[in-house]
Design a protein around this motif. Sequence first.
Motif, PDB file in Angstrom:
ATOM      1  N   ASP A 121      96.283 -23.784 -27.091  1.00 11.99           N
ATOM      2  CA  ASP A 121      96.183 -22.769 -28.143  1.00 11.99           C
ATOM      3  C   ASP A 121      94.719 -22.464 -28.435  1.00 11.99           C
ATOM      4  OD1 ASP A 121      98.881 -22.484 -28.401  1.00 11.99           O
ATOM      5  OD2 ASP A 121      99.080 -23.760 -30.178  1.00 11.99           O
ATOM      6  N   LYS A 124      92.986 -21.002 -24.936  1.00 18.41           N
ATOM      7  CA  LYS A 124      93.449 -19.685 -24.493  1.00 18.41           C
ATOM      8  C   LYS A 124      93.399 -18.641 -25.610  1.00 18.41           C
ATOM      9  CE  LYS A 124      96.436 -20.989 -20.640  1.00 18.41           C
ATOM     10  NZ  LYS A 124      97.782 -20.853 -20.021  1.00 18.41           N
ATOM     11  N   GLU A 125      93.906 -19.000 -26.774  1.00 13.11           N
ATOM     12  CA  GLU A 125      93.996 -18.016 -27.851  1.00 13.11           C
ATOM     13  C   GLU A 125      92.651 -17.788 -28.539  1.00 13.11           C
ATOM     14  OE1 GLU A 125      96.663 -16.243 -28.235  1.00 13.11           O
ATOM     15  OE2 GLU A 125      97.659 -17.402 -26.650  1.00 13.11           O
ATOM     16  N   LYS A 126      91.959 -18.866 -28.856  1.00 11.25           N
ATOM     17  CA  LYS A 126      90.691 -18.722 -29.574  1.00 11.25           C
ATOM     18  C   LYS A 126      89.528 -18.429 -28.647  1.00 11.25           C
ATOM     19  CE  LYS A 126      87.790 -20.801 -33.127  1.00 11.25           C
ATOM     20  NZ  LYS A 126      87.649 -21.892 -34.134  1.00 11.25           N
ATOM     21  N   ARG A 127      89.502 -19.113 -27.499  1.00 14.26           N
ATOM     22  CA  ARG A 127      88.371 -18.952 -26.588  1.00 14.26           C
ATOM     23  C   ARG A 127      88.619 -17.917 -25.497  1.00 14.26           C
ATOM     24  NH1 ARG A 127      83.408 -20.492 -28.297  1.00 14.26           N
ATOM     25  NH2 ARG A 127      83.595 -22.338 -29.613  1.00 14.26           N
ATOM     26  N   GLY A 128      89.856 -17.628 -25.212  1.00  7.48           N
ATOM     27  CA  GLY A 128      90.177 -16.614 -24.210  1.00  7.48           C
ATOM     28  C   GLY A 128      90.057 -17.074 -22.772  1.00  7.48           C
ATOM     29  N   PHE A 129      90.089 -18.383 -22.547  1.00  6.58           N
ATOM     30  CA  PHE A 129      89.983 -18.906 -21.192  1.00  6.58           C
ATOM     31  C   PHE A 129      91.319 -18.774 -20.468  1.00  6.58           C
ATOM     32  CE2 PHE A 129      86.666 -22.164 -22.865  1.00  6.58           C
ATOM     33  CZ  PHE A 129      85.720 -21.157 -22.955  1.00  6.58           C
ATOM     34  N   ASN A 130      91.251 -18.439 -19.192  1.00  9.14           N
ATOM     35  CA  ASN A 130      92.471 -18.396 -18.393  1.00  9.14           C
ATOM     36  C   ASN A 130      92.685 -19.744 -17.691  1.00  9.14           C
ATOM     37  OD1 ASN A 130      90.782 -18.393 -16.097  1.00  9.14           O
ATOM     38  ND2 ASN A 130      90.771 -16.154 -16.012  1.00  9.14           N
ATOM     39  N   SER A 224      82.861 -18.654 -20.706  1.00 12.42           N
ATOM     40  CA  SER A 224      83.295 -17.269 -20.937  1.00 12.42           C
ATOM     41  C   SER A 224      82.589 -16.314 -19.986  1.00 12.42           C
ATOM     42  CB  SER A 224      83.014 -16.867 -22.389  1.00 12.42           C
ATOM     43  OG  SER A 224      83.802 -17.599 -23.288  1.00 12.42           O
ATOM     44  N   GLN A 227      83.835 -16.722 -16.398  1.00 12.09           N
ATOM     45  CA  GLN A 227      85.148 -16.099 -16.227  1.00 12.09           C
ATOM     46  C   GLN A 227      85.019 -14.609 -15.924  1.00 12.09           C
ATOM     47  OE1 GLN A 227      88.709 -17.388 -18.578  1.00 12.09           O
ATOM     48  NE2 GLN A 227      88.503 -15.378 -19.531  1.00 12.09           N
ATOM     49  N   GLN A 228      83.945 -13.983 -16.428  1.00 16.33           N
ATOM     50  CA  GLN A 228      83.702 -12.558 -16.179  1.00 16.33           C
ATOM     51  C   GLN A 228      82.899 -12.311 -14.910  1.00 16.33           C
ATOM     52  OE1 GLN A 228      85.258 -10.379 -18.165  1.00 16.33           O
ATOM     53  NE2 GLN A 228      86.020 -12.181 -19.277  1.00 16.33           N
TER      54      GLN A 228
END
Length: 301
Positions: A121, A124-130, A224, A227-228
């Motif tokens: 949670d 993925k939800e707060k940090r946006g990691f896949n 982050s 990931q981009q």
Amino acid sequence: MDTIGALLYNIELPELVGQYTELTYQNGVYRGACPIHGGSRTSSLCVWDSHYYCHSCGATGNAIQFYSDMENLPFYQAIESLCEKYNISLDDENYQKQKSVFKENALIANRYHRNVDKALDYLKEKRGFNDKMIEEFQLGYDEGGFLNVSAAGIVIPIQDNYGRIVGFTKRAIGGDSKTPKYKNTTENDVFHKRQLLFNYHRAIKLIKGTNTLHLVEGHMDVISAHQQGVACVGYMGASLTKDQIKLLYDLQILHNGNITFVLSVDNPDVDETGKKMIVKMRESIIKYAPDLNVCCTVYPT
């Protein structure tokens, strides 16, 4: 001389690389097609006496890293295979001690990574990691106690330039105001935070194309950016250290000066600490690497 030092001293890197691709000597540098990514350009791979660099895929390193990539061997298996090949003794107490530490660190990383589902949670939800980033960085979860931090938190393995796990950072996601946000492994024989840049061994492979490396403080910002597809490293502290600056300058030399370092701190227009850190780092860069190609992020007003 220790085992790794003796091995690198005895290996003629152009000779080793020449076993995998044809090299020609031009203006003090051996050049050839890169066998690491299977390239066809006969000038993309440059090989010097102690290191190599591919202008197409960004692969770089010394003889051990090259052999490890070509034979698809873990770091220490590559060393021991090369030692047998070049008749170098493995009877080195320091080498065996370090090998034991790295093995233990790998086991610790695996142990906490198995618990990462409990932190999805947050990740993925707060940090946006896949899922790919969670696996690639081997992020883990500790319910409390690791690194003497009683609060729960994310366990982040710290790797050196070879990709070996040399230590850990715990990012607390619970606790009270007295709980440290980040806690690192205590300095020891293999973990020297001031000499490390988080994600360096991955980021250098992404520099090609933009000739840019981003510098940030925190581990989460690094992940982050990665990931981009952005080449990014973390200096894991309030300011760049002397050793980190020299590591960046060596990288700049490797790229023949064709690289720009983009320094990002907390918005200096609203954060007094960020403003002070820019001044401090500017002074350190002028002192230790005045020719470093560095610029600072400008935040929108």
